[in-house]
Design a protein around this motif. Sequence first.
Motif, PDB file in Angstrom:
ATOM      1  N   ILE A 124       0.843  -1.202   0.000  1.00  0.00           N
ATOM      2  CA  ILE A 124       0.000   0.000   0.000  1.00  0.00           C
ATOM      3  C   ILE A 124       0.877   1.250   0.000  1.00  0.00           C
ATOM      4  O   ILE A 124       0.572   2.250  -0.674  1.00  0.00           O
ATOM      5  N   ALA A 125       1.984   1.212   0.734  1.00  0.00           N
ATOM      6  CA  ALA A 125       2.912   2.347   0.728  1.00  0.00           C
ATOM      7  C   ALA A 125       3.484   2.570  -0.659  1.00  0.00           C
ATOM      8  O   ALA A 125       3.640   3.722  -1.109  1.00  0.00           O
ATOM      9  N   ARG A 126       3.805   1.494  -1.375  1.00  0.00           N
ATOM     10  CA  ARG A 126       4.323   1.628  -2.737  1.00  0.00           C
ATOM     11  C   ARG A 126       3.268   2.219  -3.670  1.00  0.00           C
ATOM     12  O   ARG A 126       3.595   3.013  -4.576  1.00  0.00           O
ATOM     13  N   ILE A 127       2.007   1.860  -3.453  1.00  0.00           N
ATOM     14  CA  ILE A 127       0.924   2.448  -4.256  1.00  0.00           C
ATOM     15  C   ILE A 127       0.856   3.956  -4.003  1.00  0.00           C
ATOM     16  O   ILE A 127       0.772   4.769  -4.932  1.00  0.00           O
ATOM     17  N   HIS A 128       0.896   4.343  -2.725  1.00  0.00           N
ATOM     18  CA  HIS A 128       0.751   5.757  -2.369  1.00  0.00           C
ATOM     19  C   HIS A 128       1.974   6.582  -2.734  1.00  0.00           C
ATOM     20  O   HIS A 128       1.911   7.819  -2.740  1.00  0.00           O
ATOM     21  N   ALA A 129       3.093   5.913  -3.031  1.00  0.00           N
ATOM     22  CA  ALA A 129       4.317   6.625  -3.416  1.00  0.00           C
ATOM     23  C   ALA A 129       4.437   6.811  -4.924  1.00  0.00           C
ATOM     24  O   ALA A 129       5.434   7.370  -5.394  1.00  0.00           O
ATOM     25  N   VAL A 130       3.451   6.366  -5.694  1.00  0.00           N
ATOM     26  CA  VAL A 130       3.494   6.548  -7.157  1.00  0.00           C
ATOM     27  C   VAL A 130       3.556   8.042  -7.471  1.00  0.00           C
ATOM     28  O   VAL A 130       2.752   8.829  -6.951  1.00  0.00           O
ATOM     29  N   PRO A 131       4.493   8.462  -8.314  1.00  0.00           N
ATOM     30  CA  PRO A 131       4.631   9.901  -8.615  1.00  0.00           C
ATOM     31  C   PRO A 131       3.379  10.484  -9.260  1.00  0.00           C
ATOM     32  O   PRO A 131       2.618   9.788  -9.941  1.00  0.00           O
ATOM     33  N   ALA A 132       3.201  11.776  -9.060  1.00  0.00           N
ATOM     34  CA  ALA A 132       2.016  12.459  -9.584  1.00  0.00           C
ATOM     35  C   ALA A 132       1.959  12.401 -11.106  1.00  0.00           C
ATOM     36  O   ALA A 132       0.872  12.284 -11.692  1.00  0.00           O
ATOM     37  N   TYR A 133       3.114  12.470 -11.771  1.00  0.00           N
ATOM     38  CA  TYR A 133       3.100  12.457 -13.237  1.00  0.00           C
ATOM     39  C   TYR A 133       2.606  11.118 -13.787  1.00  0.00           C
ATOM     40  O   TYR A 133       2.000  11.051 -14.871  1.00  0.00           O
ATOM     41  N   VAL A 134       2.841  10.031 -13.030  1.00  0.00           N
ATOM     42  CA  VAL A 134       2.332   8.726 -13.452  1.00  0.00           C
ATOM     43  C   VAL A 134       0.807   8.707 -13.338  1.00  0.00           C
ATOM     44  O   VAL A 134       0.108   8.210 -14.239  1.00  0.00           O
ATOM     45  N   ALA A 135       0.297   9.260 -12.252  1.00  0.00           N
ATOM     46  CA  ALA A 135      -1.156   9.332 -12.081  1.00  0.00           C
ATOM     47  C   ALA A 135      -1.789  10.161 -13.192  1.00  0.00           C
ATOM     48  O   ALA A 135      -2.858   9.818 -13.721  1.00  0.00           O
TER      49      ALA A 135
END
Length: 404
Positions: free
Chosen positions: A125-136
């Motif tokens: 879950i931490a890795r999910i929340h650490a996805v960079p904004a540009y990827v989102a």
Amino acid sequence: MRRNSYTLAALAVSAVPGLEPARTIPVATPIDEFDVAGIIGTDGRRVLVTAPTTAAAGAHLEKDVHVTDALAGTSLAPLVTTAIGFARLPEGGRAAVTAPPHGVPVLFDRLGASLRLARSLGEVIARIHAVPAYVAESAGVETFTADALRRGHRARVERAREESGLPATVAQRWDAVLADDDLWDLHPCFVHGALSEEALFRDGEAITGVTGWHEASTGDPAADLAWLVSALDPDHVDALFAAYTAALPVTPHPRTLERAQVLGEFAVVDWLLHGIDSEDEEIIADARGMLDDLDHDLAQLAREEAERRYDDLAAGSRAAEAADADDAGWDAEGDRDLDPDHAGEDGDVTIEVEEIEVEVDVEVRAPEEHKAGTAVSDETDGPAVADRDADRNRGPVERGPIER
């Protein structure tokens, strides 16, 4: 339109050149709007084919494809499966063929029995929340501000209150938490949005796959924790959140778990409104039952908190009284605090009194007949002492007859 395993295998053949099906395996899916089957090729290759049955399901599938494509370049790449082919559907839309997730589905009972698995999930879950904004942004997901998220919750609560009514204790609590500015002072990040045991896969005690990305967004990180906080026991929640915090590159909001609990409660509102919108009385009744249960739980918690505070106050008062009594040398009943080591067999208490040396100033007055200038001497060889000693040495005094 529903499709059987053979039809799905044919779609897989058209989507993946060179695939020759040898076996088909029906796959259960939590979303009824998808037909899913596993295909094993003659060369041993395994693929998963997913076909939507409604336009809404087709939109979900397209979003899932876009998100997983974007995540392929992140640390989540080993956990996601990207599409390896597509097949057009006669009614419109398309079916997607992917590699199957690695591992077996996570059963909640297993998650609740394994601290190692809980920690692994916290790290994922931490890795999910650490996805960079540009990827989102490249994935095309919706982005919500903290204020927009809060307004959305408030609007749904108000609608539920107006259209169905809310138990008094529940309404009171929700009004209070929605008015708490600090609770909603959050930093939105990339979130999965639909985490559940059906979307997770494991190999042993490690999470190895995450599916179902159609509700991903930039939103409240507590949303991915809400279903866990309300269902896992405290030890597993602590283990999961500790692993989550350690793996997260930034410090989470100090009240993330508290907000996750609130979001778990708001899920009942979403279920109630879904029942109202679909005019499904069974769902409405189920949601109202959940609200009644929540109302009972909140009332019980309030009683327990009141009792705990009363006990703390009473204990503090008794401790203060005991401290005052110790300082004064009395016990709590107002008796002298005696040492039980000095008690006899009959229960009597012997008090040892230390020898005390007291200096006393005494003023000695002379007899009346000596007042006129005769001093009293404490010297042992003075006249007064000599006369007294002489009298003592004479022995008995012979007395003559008394003349009348």
